[in-house]
Design an enzyme around this catalytic site. Structure first.
Site, PDB file in Angstrom:
ATOM      1  N   GLU A  39      76.957  19.981 155.466  1.00 49.31           N
ATOM      2  CA  GLU A  39      75.844  19.250 154.845  1.00 49.31           C
ATOM      3  C   GLU A  39      74.808  18.831 155.880  1.00 49.31           C
ATOM      4  OE1 GLU A  39      75.342  19.498 151.708  1.00 49.31           O
ATOM      5  OE2 GLU A  39      77.302  20.413 151.467  1.00 49.31           O
ATOM      6  N   TYR A 119      71.715  11.085 150.899  1.00 44.61           N
ATOM      7  CA  TYR A 119      71.974  12.428 150.396  1.00 44.61           C
ATOM      8  C   TYR A 119      73.264  13.002 150.980  1.00 44.61           C
ATOM      9  CZ  TYR A 119      72.201  17.348 150.267  1.00 44.61           C
ATOM     10  OH  TYR A 119      72.712  18.604 150.130  1.00 44.61           O
ATOM     11  N   ASP A 137      68.857  15.949 146.507  1.00 42.11           N
ATOM     12  CA  ASP A 137      67.983  16.629 147.478  1.00 42.11           C
ATOM     13  C   ASP A 137      66.803  17.247 146.734  1.00 42.11           C
ATOM     14  OD1 ASP A 137      68.977  18.853 146.197  1.00 42.11           O
ATOM     15  OD2 ASP A 137      69.686  19.857 148.015  1.00 42.11           O
TER      16      ASP A 137
HETATM   17  N1  ADE Z   1      72.474  22.832 150.430  1.00 49.36           N
HETATM   18  C1  ADE Z   1      72.963  21.645 150.788  1.00 49.36           C
HETATM   19  N2  ADE Z   1      74.278  21.591 150.584  1.00 49.36           N
HETATM   20  C2  ADE Z   1      74.641  22.781 150.086  1.00 49.36           C
HETATM   21  C3  ADE Z   1      75.867  23.361 149.693  1.00 49.36           C
HETATM   22  N3  ADE Z   1      76.990  22.657 149.778  1.00 49.36           N
HETATM   23  N4  ADE Z   1      75.841  24.620 149.233  1.00 49.36           N
HETATM   24  C4  ADE Z   1      74.685  25.299 149.171  1.00 49.36           C
HETATM   25  N5  ADE Z   1      73.521  24.825 149.541  1.00 49.36           N
HETATM   26  C5  ADE Z   1      73.485  23.582 149.998  1.00 49.36           C
END
Ligand code: ADE
Length: 330
Positions: A39, A119, A137
């Protein structure tokens, strides 16, 4: 905004996600630590750019303990090219905390880790701890603003908070799938650039924007302020087989990373240029318009650190902004 619309949307989204989700490396063998790494990397970097780097990072640092024991230089080197390097420093600090105290088990505990905002904390809690905490997000703002044809400005923190509260009311027990499904819908159907693929959307029958033929009107965003343009000269100085590097200041843009000697505006004349090229790099608030120059010097000038091409590749973290000039390093 009525909760009922989103309540109907949840099971359709989960059913769609189970069939269409992408096979991404961080979706395998997940632990709270690997979810945190993913993340943080994904916060500001595209999925395609993160994939390989995530795998390499975890191969070297498979646990918080392994990461905690590494040097900052090595962590930055593995972060090379991902940008926003404070994320790497924060992750390194977080790993030391986790190695000592264990991974936190509450939202407040996760949120208190360095570099973790609402987030990231929401995503890690939903994805790895089974806690029903929304992660809002840009993708999530887009899909929800369209679902509700909501013309509030999604860059407003209060609007984000309202979406988070709404999601909190409908969170299903499948917290991980729900969290990632919302992002996935935003990433592959309700896409950020260009028209959404409403023909493939599980919410086509529920989405107010689509039903009104007004997808393109949402999300409503604040106008971006113009980026500052900085003209700089980047000197690739070579002496024998070594190249000059300098460390950037400890604070500010690309803090503490390595670069070829860089001068705002013109550079001192180190000698005749063997090659010259122009390159541009766009950061969030600044654009660098660079003139790069390759110069052979007669001695290893101070105050630079002189390194071989191999050392530069293997040890020194050089931001992508300078990639245009690495062809001169052979
Ligand atoms: N963008 C942020 N976290 C994500 C995730 N776990 N899978 C795909 N895109 C992402």
């Amino acid at each position: 905004m009525q909760k009922e619309r989103l309540q109907q949307a949840v099971p359709r989204l989960l059913a769609w996600y189970r069939i269409h989700k992408r096979d991404l490396p961080w979706r395998h063998d997940r632990t709270p630590y690997t979810a945190l790494v993913a993340e943080l990397m994904l916060q500001q970097t595209r999925v395609e750019a993160v994939k390989e780097r995530y795998v390499a990072f975890l191969a070297r640092f498979p646990s918080a303990r392994a990461l905690a024991g590494a040097s900052e230089e090595e962590v930055l080197k593995l972060w090379e090219g991902l940008g926003y390097y404070s994320r790497a420093r924060n992750l390194h600090r977080a790993a030391k905390i986790i190695a000592e105290h264990g991974f936190p088990t509450t939202f407040a505990g996760v949120r208190a880790l360095p570099g973790v905002g609402d987030y990231t904390a929401g995503a890690v809690c939903s994805i790895a701890l089974g806690l029903p905490v929304p992660a809002v997000d840009g993708n999530v703002l887009r899909v929800l603003s369209r679902l509700y044809a909501d013309d509030s400005n999604v860059d407003d923190g209060a609007v984000r908070a309202r979406y988070a509260a709404l999601l909190g009311e409908v969170y299903p027990p499948e917290t991980a799938d729900f969290c990632e499904a919302l992002m996935e819908l935003g990433a592959i159907v309700c896409v950020p650039n260009g028209p959404p693929m409403c023909g493939a959307c599980p919410w086509a029958g529920l989405c107010k924007a689509h039903l009104g033929g007004a997808e393109a009107r949402f999300p409503v965003r604040a106008k971006k302020s113009a980026r500052r343009i900085v003209h700089a000269t980047v000197c690739v100085l070579r002496c024998g087989g070594r190249y000059a590097l300098e460390k950037r200041p400890a604070k500010g843009l690309l803090a503490g990373l390595w670069q070829f000697p860089l001068f705002e505006g013109e550079a001192p004349a180190f000698g005749e240029a063997l090659a010259e090229k122009h390159a541009k790099h766009v950061f969030t608030h600044v654009e660098w318009h660079m003139t790069g120059r390759l110069v052979e010097t007669e001695s290893e000038l101070a105050p630079y650190v002189w390194v071989t091409a191999r050392e530069l590749r293997e040890t020194y973290a050089l931001p992508s902004a300078f990639r245009a000039f690495t062809e001169w390093v052979t």
